[in-house]
Design a protein around this motif. Structure first.
Motif, PDB file in Angstrom:
ATOM      1  N   HIS A  91      26.652  43.271  44.976  1.00 37.65           N
ATOM      2  CA  HIS A  91      27.037  42.767  43.655  1.00 37.65           C
ATOM      3  C   HIS A  91      27.993  43.734  42.974  1.00 37.65           C
ATOM      4  CE1 HIS A  91      23.578  45.324  42.703  1.00 37.65           C
ATOM      5  NE2 HIS A  91      23.926  45.324  41.424  1.00 37.65           N
ATOM      6  N   HIS A 151      27.959  45.512  40.087  1.00 35.77           N
ATOM      7  CA  HIS A 151      27.660  46.670  39.243  1.00 35.77           C
ATOM      8  C   HIS A 151      28.337  47.907  39.839  1.00 35.77           C
ATOM      9  CE1 HIS A 151      23.923  45.028  36.984  1.00 35.77           C
ATOM     10  NE2 HIS A 151      24.975  45.041  36.208  1.00 35.77           N
ATOM     11  N   HIS A 199      27.139  50.006  42.590  1.00 28.41           N
ATOM     12  CA  HIS A 199      27.107  49.372  43.918  1.00 28.41           C
ATOM     13  C   HIS A 199      28.506  49.185  44.503  1.00 28.41           C
ATOM     14  CE1 HIS A 199      22.755  48.340  44.098  1.00 28.41           C
ATOM     15  NE2 HIS A 199      22.904  48.646  42.818  1.00 28.41           N
ATOM     16  N   HIS A 255      20.215  38.637  39.932  1.00 30.32           N
ATOM     17  CA  HIS A 255      20.272  39.921  39.215  1.00 30.32           C
ATOM     18  C   HIS A 255      21.439  39.948  38.223  1.00 30.32           C
ATOM     19  CE1 HIS A 255      20.496  44.251  38.624  1.00 30.32           C
ATOM     20  NE2 HIS A 255      21.632  44.315  39.283  1.00 30.32           N
ATOM     21  N   ASP A 298      19.820  44.928  44.442  1.00 32.02           N
ATOM     22  CA  ASP A 298      19.043  44.885  43.200  1.00 32.02           C
ATOM     23  C   ASP A 298      18.350  43.531  43.070  1.00 32.02           C
ATOM     24  OD1 ASP A 298      19.960  47.378  42.775  1.00 32.02           O
ATOM     25  OD2 ASP A 298      21.144  46.932  40.991  1.00 32.02           O
ATOM     26  N   HIS A 310      16.569  43.816  36.371  1.00 36.81           N
ATOM     27  CA  HIS A 310      15.793  44.227  37.540  1.00 36.81           C
ATOM     28  C   HIS A 310      14.370  43.692  37.436  1.00 36.81           C
ATOM     29  CE1 HIS A 310      18.407  47.297  39.398  1.00 36.81           C
ATOM     30  NE2 HIS A 310      18.877  47.436  38.183  1.00 36.81           N
TER      31      HIS A 310
HETATM   32 ZN   LIG Z   1      22.771  46.044  39.695  1.00 31.20          ZN
END
Ligand SMILES: [Zn+2]
Length: 473
Positions: free
Chosen positions: A60, A62, A65, A164, A189, A410
């Motif tokens: 994903h 974020h 990541h 998420h 996540d 989360h």
């Molecule tokens: Zn995340």
């Protein structure tokens, strides 16, 4: 076959795990940035040679990541970067934004060195530039959820919705080793069921080996609708009774849209007090536009909601702030208002100015809505600090500090266990990553109490062999 843990090992950020096949092909699961203070050196080094990586599979968008993808490309990686379509679109704005921050930080550092007579020290180059970020976007190849795709002769991959953030996915790899198959799962996540906007997390297929996140492995979240009530109560207390400002440090992607959508629903039901709401983050404005182009990620309730409110991210009294001048002007007027601004940990971005201007006045409040690394201003406020340092100056914390973890994207301990418990009959070994050390221990014990037998917490740089399971010759 081996895995090398190259990030988010005994900590929450820097998600990056390398899978090394018998034939030498190397796959990176995520390529995230280490966040928080003093991580510059860690972000500049690799536990492998970037040119040797065959493919990146991104879970994903974020930044912890995907945030080092432009550096990976800059340092010689030329393979494909796989993601879902929504992740690709979010990553595009996240990485360009991150590159701008890297350029600004390097410029600031170099000016500071010059000013204090450190002219002998070499100029620091940015971790990567806007140009590097643009170039890395050319390597993206996208596949939607629930479609197996082949990334190598011996490897197929399946994304499933992780619920998420927009576009987030768990990753399952079906790997041919010798004459057998190894199934490897990476939860990335884990999201939460029954959250607004996104679909619920969809459990992964049974795997032999599982890499599992741990962020909230030690606690349970407040559930809706208590959460909405709690939120409205904080707004009334701060903005109506005390006539103060409510500052909400929030990640621009996901958290901000969720808060705005909650306010939108309250406004439609006339539950929202008449206060102005400002979303002060250019990235959040762009991210909200990306949300609107990916209805395939929306849950049933949001589709229904949009039948009578076409724009779930906009209502009377909501203002999206783009320019620096508009942002500064928020500090000049003294009316009660809500300011939602990035970053979520308050260690970067415009929210630092809003905190600096408002934290010393007891009529104001700061609402922390998610995980913050302990050494960031957000983390310190969470932990009850009486003073925090912003822009080099110590400020006394007089504003009320509120915490609502239920906004978290989360899953909590129970939600994560529900997500992975279908793995019990098949999983041989579980590797716990993406958690603070104390939490990792609690989460490990909880999993072992619930029937998971071989649960390990790998260290940064550690490599482990994965054998083909006996039952799967
Ligand atoms: Zn995340």
């Amino acid at each position: 076959m081996k895995i090398r843990f190259c990030g988010a090992a005994k900590e929450v950020t820097g998600s990056c795990h390398m899978v090394i096949l018998e034939d030498g092909f190397k796959i990176l699961l995520d390529c995230g940035m280490f966040q928080g203070e003093n991580n510059d050196e860690l972000n500049r080094q690799w536990f492998f040679k970037p040119a040797e990586i065959g493919a990146v599979i991104l879970s994903h968008a974020h930044i912890d990541h995907c945030g080092r993808i432009p550096k990976l490309t800059k340092d010689g990686f030329e393979g494909n970067i796989y993601s879902t379509p929504a992740t690709r679109d979010l990553a595009a704005i996240m990485l360009m934004d991150s590159a701008k921050i890297q350029e600004n930080d390097a410029e600031f550092e170099n000016k500071k060195n010059a000013k204090f007579g450190n002219s002998a020290s070499k100029p620091v180059p940015p971790l990567y530039t806007i140009k590097d970020a643009g170039r890395s976007m050319k390597n993206f190849v996208t596949f939607n959820y629930n479609r197996w795709f082949r990334i190598h002769d011996r490897v197929e991959v399946l994304y499933r919705d992780a619920g998420h953030i927009l576009g987030s996915a768990s990753v399952t790899l079906r790997i041919q080793e010798g004459k057998g198959i190894i199934m490897l799962g990476f939860t990335a996540d884990i999201g939460r069921p029954e959250r607004p906007i996104l679909k619920d997390p969809e459990p992964m297929l049974p795997v032999d080996y599982l890499i599992c996140e741990s962020t909230y492995g030690d606690r349970l979240h407040e559930q809706a609708p208590a959460e909405e009530q709690h939120f409205l109560q904080i707004i009334t207390e701060t903005c109506v009774k005390k006539k103060g400002k409510l500052i909400i440090p929030a990640f621009s992607v996901g958290r901000t849209q969720e808060i705005v959508y909650m306010l939108d629903r309250a406004a439609n039901r006339n539950l929202l007090p008449p206060v102005q709401v400002y979303v002060d983050s250019p990235l959040a404005v762009n991210a909200t536009n990306v949300f609107q182009t990916h209805p395939e990620c929306f849950d049933h309730d949001l589709h229904e909601y949009m039948l009578f409110d076409k724009n779930p991210f906009g209502f009377n009294g909501l203002n999206y702030v783009k320019t620096v001048e508009e942002s500064k002007s928020l500090n000049e007027h003294d009316e009660p208002c809500i300011i939602i601004s990035a970053s979520g940990m308050a260690n970067a971005g415009r929210v630092r100015h809003h905190l600096a201007n408002n934290i010393e006045d007891p009529k104001n409040a700061v609402l922390i809505v998610g995980y913050c690394t302990p050494n960031t201003p957000g983390g310190m406020l969470r932990n009850g600090a009486q003073e925090i340092k912003l822009f080099g100056e110590v400020r006394t914390v007089r504003a009320k500090i509120e915490i609502m973890d239920s906004f978290s994207a989360h899953g909590d301990q129970k939600e994560m266990l529900n997500f992975i418990k279908n793995q019990l009959p098949s999983v041989q070994k579980t590797f716990l990553v993406h958690g603070d050390e104390r939490v990792l221990q609690v989460w490990k014990n909880h999993l072992m109490d619930n029937g998971f037998s071989q649960v390990t917490v790998p260290s940064l740089g550690q490599e482990v062999d994965l054998l083909r399971p006996e039952s799967n010759p």
